[in-house]
Motif scaffolding. Structure first.
Motif, PDB file in Angstrom:
ATOM      1  N   PRO A  24      -2.886  -7.707  -6.895  1.00 25.19           N
ATOM      2  CA  PRO A  24      -3.707  -8.536  -6.014  1.00 25.19           C
ATOM      3  C   PRO A  24      -4.388  -7.698  -4.942  1.00 25.19           C
ATOM      4  O   PRO A  24      -3.758  -6.880  -4.267  1.00 25.19           O
ATOM      5  N   ASP A  25      -5.692  -7.872  -4.806  1.00 31.06           N
ATOM      6  CA  ASP A  25      -6.524  -7.217  -3.798  1.00 31.06           C
ATOM      7  C   ASP A  25      -6.746  -5.733  -4.053  1.00 31.06           C
ATOM      8  O   ASP A  25      -7.369  -5.060  -3.231  1.00 31.06           O
ATOM      9  N   GLU A  26      -6.238  -5.191  -5.156  1.00 32.05           N
ATOM     10  CA  GLU A  26      -6.563  -3.812  -5.476  1.00 32.05           C
ATOM     11  C   GLU A  26      -7.917  -3.802  -6.169  1.00 32.05           C
ATOM     12  O   GLU A  26      -8.141  -4.529  -7.137  1.00 32.05           O
ATOM     13  N   LEU A  27      -8.811  -2.969  -5.688  1.00 26.58           N
ATOM     14  CA  LEU A  27     -10.194  -3.026  -6.127  1.00 26.58           C
ATOM     15  C   LEU A  27     -10.386  -2.219  -7.402  1.00 26.58           C
ATOM     16  O   LEU A  27     -10.674  -1.026  -7.372  1.00 26.58           O
ATOM     17  N   LYS A  28     -10.210  -2.911  -8.524  1.00 25.69           N
ATOM     18  CA  LYS A  28     -10.419  -2.328  -9.832  1.00 25.69           C
ATOM     19  C   LYS A  28     -11.404  -3.203 -10.596  1.00 25.69           C
ATOM     20  O   LYS A  28     -12.022  -4.093 -10.025  1.00 25.69           O
TER      21      LYS A  28
END
Length: 965
Positions: free
Chosen positions: A554-558
């Protein structure tokens, strides 16, 4: 007041997933972009030497764990090599030369190697990463500049970020790793302004893993900047664009603040991960990549222009352009920079640029020129395998708040739900996209794009200003030469299963990493992060048996995923034109919106004829010599499975108009049944005109989309490429097709509809119990009376009101569910919902609710059902006559002494009663449906469920503190 925006143009581009590979140890050279491949960039690295930073010093013969950022887990393996100063391969560190390793672990992001026990000055560590689903030779590369030195000879064991003692590095604050090579944004909340923000561990796979999230009223890397924006009211003058109405839905609200010349935008997306929006001027070509940053252009093939449009390659039946160079480049010296290197962070201080999944937004109608292939010929179509999903694990990912700063309520932000029943601005584009421009100037939708990316945890937010040169992960503006943050205010939070991200910035900007917003079309792209255990890839991938089966945190920009996860449209923030419809039975679209007849680039009109139940269409477009023009009809705004009519002037001066159907990314085929008549057309001074008639429902359910009083369609307005008079084969559209801003209803001019609007509110002074699930209980009936007496008087004054009912209660303190019925003109459906929404929110905010205490931040209003009825005839003016009644044929007399006015009054009364009955039936069916669903859930819900959102994860409400994990 909120206005639905008038014109949305859907960009007809589609493209592939991207790899996003970038070395993090040793750190990739400047500029550390992660979409450098052997098709678009020059070997051996895709980025020339000498653009900034210093080489990393490594000890000869030492063991090193090479690490990299990965934004998308492509199929295939990796190779790690050492290149000499001229770019020749000296050593393969990952095994046998020319072989690949880790091929069965698509999420691997590290590999331990042994350096050669020899000095190597001005050398390069190169990582190669396959993407086998596209091509066996298609490869991404990332390079790090290194000096490999004997032990003790100026080796910086701690990367300049720590001290070497007792044979190990002791790192400075924020740094970690064996060589102090990784940097977080924070250790605890003291690094985020203390009481102004919190340090959140997003549990990501790349650094920074611990990041600063700010409270309402604060912004910036350390939450150090104060803003006055502390709440969002979506009814306060915003225009609205529905970017995706297919669940999960995604909406954008915006308005111009004239006195400060700023744009204010609020993104509302269903989900728990990041949301993003970006834009650039229309008509840009790939030369923009050469211009900024100019010193990196030497790494691009052809000086920056792509060698061949990927869509052109795909139209020949492949899914990815064929690699123009092998993974092992020729022995040519790498170009050295002749310009003065830009000053960037030292190589040793490898604070990773945030691994932001590229909002390579593609909700555009798919290019009709492309085949619907999803795998490279020869690539195996493996099924997508997701890991076993554990909701508790997801909540653990979400609740890692580190430190002492806790968010406090900062006013009632209004998470208004403006649910739309029609699909807006979405598409299912897959594959590789061609972008704008001509020939070698074709540009990908992500290229040269100004972006805002944000995420929220409870009522904490992290919102930043980004730019991307290409399909690489967007980087914050400060990463780029002379770039700077241009946001003047931000605000974000989570509520009711939605993420809300708001930002303000000046309309005009001179920052190289920004694009000004003027009264013209922009290419706008949007995206959101992948949801836990609901990953969307095409071609599919396997995550189950990998190093990181839960690759997308969650919220990791991938990588954002396909389908409703991303989209693109051509859009004008400052356009004040009227909507592209004027009534239920007639309509018009013009571009530009203020044009007059032959001055229009494109114009379409339609008129419904009730006597024959058909529609007359007139379409015209300028500058269309040797081009086709057309109009399309779609249920879901995607080009696939759409009904299309195209026409052109033949070389012999005859008009050719055909009824067609498109199934996907292929040329539209001519229907066996040509369900269009009255074909006419002309071409004068380059303006092509066509007209035709078609039934609302042609009866061809397989190839024609039908209009009806209850089914509305999206309209596509297109100007094509070329055509063949003999074969009637057409080429893809030469310019971006336009899509209607909302579904167009073509129905009887007097058609009216019965609209059922539902609303949910949260009562905080009641505790849920099973008694409130039983409509026969005294508790249920007493609370039903309170809710009815509170809300019915407020709603029954709205135009068209017919009935009100409480349909049930459920857990969440207690959430009361209501249904309100209206009769309205078909063109007023949105206005009905907006009026109910405003009324409910007024009550929620004011707390003018009698014995009820309400959560001032919670209200959800949606249109649940719509049913068409028939408008009663207009009451005629009574006339007086002296003609005696015919005693033998007295038709009027059988009604007794009633005159015509009284009869019409009875008719109107009966129609009103029927409408009320219809509404009551709909409400009762709705109520029973809710009751049945609650019967299944009654043993699963509890008062504590108010702390969970629709994803089953813990959430921080605006009146509570975040939970620590």
């Amino acid at each position: 007041m909120m206005i639905i925006t008038s014109v949305v143009l859907l960009v007809a581009l589609t493209w592939t997933v991207d790899c996003h590979v970038r070395l993090t140890w040793p750190p990739a050279r400047t500029y550390s972009l992660d979409f450098l491949d052997n098709v678009r960039t020059v070997g051996p690295c895709g980025m020339p030497k000498g653009l900034g930073g210093q080489p990393t010093t490594l000890e000869a013969g030492s063991t090193q764990t090479v690490t990299w950022h990965l934004g998308y887990p492509h199929r295939g393996g990796i190779r790690i090599e050492i290149l000499n100063s001229t770019g020749n391969v000296l050593h393969t560190l990952s095994g046998i030369p020319n072989n690949w390793t880790l091929a069965n672990d698509t999420t691997a992001q590290s590999y331990t190697v042994q350096l050669p026990n020899e000095e190597c000055q001005n050398c390069t560590v190169r990582l190669l990463r396959q993407a086998r689903e596209w091509s066996g030779s298609y490869t991404f590369w990332s390079c790090a500049d290194v000096n490999i030195l004997p032990a003790g000879q100026n080796v910086s064991y701690c990367s300049g970020n720590g001290m070497w003692m007792n044979n190990k590095c002791h790192c400075k604050r924020l740094y970690s790793g064996d060589a102090c090579q990784y940097k977080d944004e924070c250790i605890d909340s003291s690094d985020c302004g203390g009481k102004w923000g919190s340090c959140v561990d997003i549990a990501g796979t790349s650094y920074p893993k611990k990041q600063c999230f700010c409270k309402a009223g604060y912004m910036g890397p350390k939450c150090q900047t104060v803003t006055t924006w502390k709440s969002i009211d979506l009814t306060a003058g915003y225009k609205k664009v529905i970017l995706s109405s297919a669940k999960p839905d995604y909406e954008m609200y915006y308005k111009v603040i004239n006195n400060t010349q700023e744009i204010e935008v609020v993104l509302k997306a269903m989900g728990s991960s990041y949301v993003a929006v970006g834009w650039r001027p229309r008509g840009a070509t790939s030369t923009c990549q050469e211009m900024y940053p100019r010193d990196a252009a030497r790494g691009l093939r052809g000086g920056g222009a792509e060698p061949e449009s990927e869509s052109e390659v795909k139209s020949e039946g492949t899914s990815e352009p064929k690699a123009e160079s092998t993974a092992e480049p020729e022995s040519t010296a790498e170009p050295e920079s002749s310009a003065k290197p830009e000053s960037t962070a030292k190589a040793e201080s490898t604070t990773e640029p945030e691994s932001t999944a590229e909002p390579e937004s593609t909700a555009e109608p798919e290019s009709t020129a492309e085949p619907e292939s999803t795998a490279e010929p020869g690539a195996s179509a493996e099924p997508e395998t997701n890991p076993t999903c554990d909701p508790d694990r997801h909540m653990n990912f979400r609740n890692l708040v580190v430190g002492t700063a806790e968010p406090e309520p900062e006013g009632a932000s209004e998470p208004e739900t403006e649910s739309e029943s029609e699909s807006e601005g979405e598409g299912e584009g897959e594959g590789e996209g061609e972008g704008e421009g001509e020939g070698r100037g074709l540009i990908h939708p992500m290229d040269c794009t100004d972006m805002i990316i944000g995420m929220a945890r409870g009522n904490l937010h992290r919102i930043r200003d980004y730019y991307t040169r290409d399909r690489s992960t967007p980087q914050e503006d400060e990463f780029w030469p002379n770039g700077q943050n241009s946001l003047t205010a931000v605000l974000g939070y989570e509520e009711g299963g939605y993420t809300y991200i708001g930002f303000r910035r000046k309309l005009s900007s001179s920052d190289n990493a920004d694009h000004s917003i003027s009264n013209s079309l922009l290419n706008l792209i949007w995206a959101r992060g992948q949801e836990y255990c609901n990953y969307r890839h095409n071609p599919p991938i396997t995550l189950g048996n990998t190093t990181e089966p839960h690759f997308y945190k969650p919220d990791e920009l991938k990588y954002h995923g396909h389908g409703a996860q991303r989209g693109a449209l051509a859009f004008n923030f400052l356009d004040e034109s009227k909507p592209d419809f004027s009534g239920p039975c007639t309509g018009e679209y013009k571009n530009p919106s203020s044009c007059v007849d032959l001055e229009c680039d494109y114009k379409a009109t339609w008129q419904y004829r009730e006597s024959t139940d058909d529609i007359k269409f007139n379409v015209q477009a300028a500058n269309t010599n040797n081009k086709w023009i057309g109009i399309g009809f779609s249920k879901d705004a995607a080009m696939a499975n759409s009904d299309i009519v195209v026409g052109w002037m033949t070389s012999s001066g005859q008009i050719s108009i055909t009824d067609r159907y498109v199934t996907g990314k292929v040329m539209p085929t001519i229907d066996e049944n040509q369900d269009i008549t009255d074909l006419e057309g002309s071409q004068i001074n380059g303006v092509t005109k066509i007209s035709f008639t078609r039934k609302r429902n042609t009866g061809d359910a397989n190839k024609d989309d039908a209009f009806s009083d209850t089914q509305c369609l999206r309209l596509f307005y297109a100007i094509g490429g070329g055509y063949n008079d003999t074969t009637k084969v057409i080429t893809k559209h030469a310019s971006t097709p336009v899509i209607s801003s909302q579904s167009i209803c073509i129905m009887r001019c007097g058609a009216r509809v019965v609209v059922l609007v539902t609303a949910r509110i949260r009562l905080t002074n009641y505790n849920h119990s099973l008694a409130y699930e039983n409509s026969e209980s005294a508790e249920y009936q007493a609370l039903e009376t309170h809710v009815t007496n509170t809300f019915k008087p407020k709603l029954q004054v709205l135009p068209g009101f017919k009935t009100f009912a409480v349909t049930g209660f459920r857990a969440g303190s207690i959430i009361a569910e209501m249904a309100v019925g209206f009769e309205a003109d078909s063109s007023k459906m949105d206005a009905v919902q907006q009026a109910v929404n405003a009324t409910v929110w007024q009550a929620v905010r004011s707390q003018n609710t009698g014995p009820l205490t309400l959560d001032s931040t919670y209200a959800i209003v949606e249109t649940a059902k719509m049913k068409t009825t028939t408008t009663p005839p207009t009451t005629p003016t009574p006339t007086t006559t002296n003609t005696p009644k015919d005693e033998n044929n007295n038709q009027d007399d059988k009604y007794g002494d009633l005159d015509k006015e009284q009869l019409w009054g009875m008719v109107l009364g009966l129609v009103g009663v029927l409408l009320l009955v219809v509404l009551l039936i709909i409400i009762e069916v709705f109520r029973k449906g809710r009751a049945n669903r609650r019967t299944h859930l009654v043993n699963e819900e509890s008062p504590s469920s108010s702390n969970q959102d629709i994803h089953g994860r813990q959430v921080v409400h605006k009146d509570t503190e975040p939970r620590s994990g």
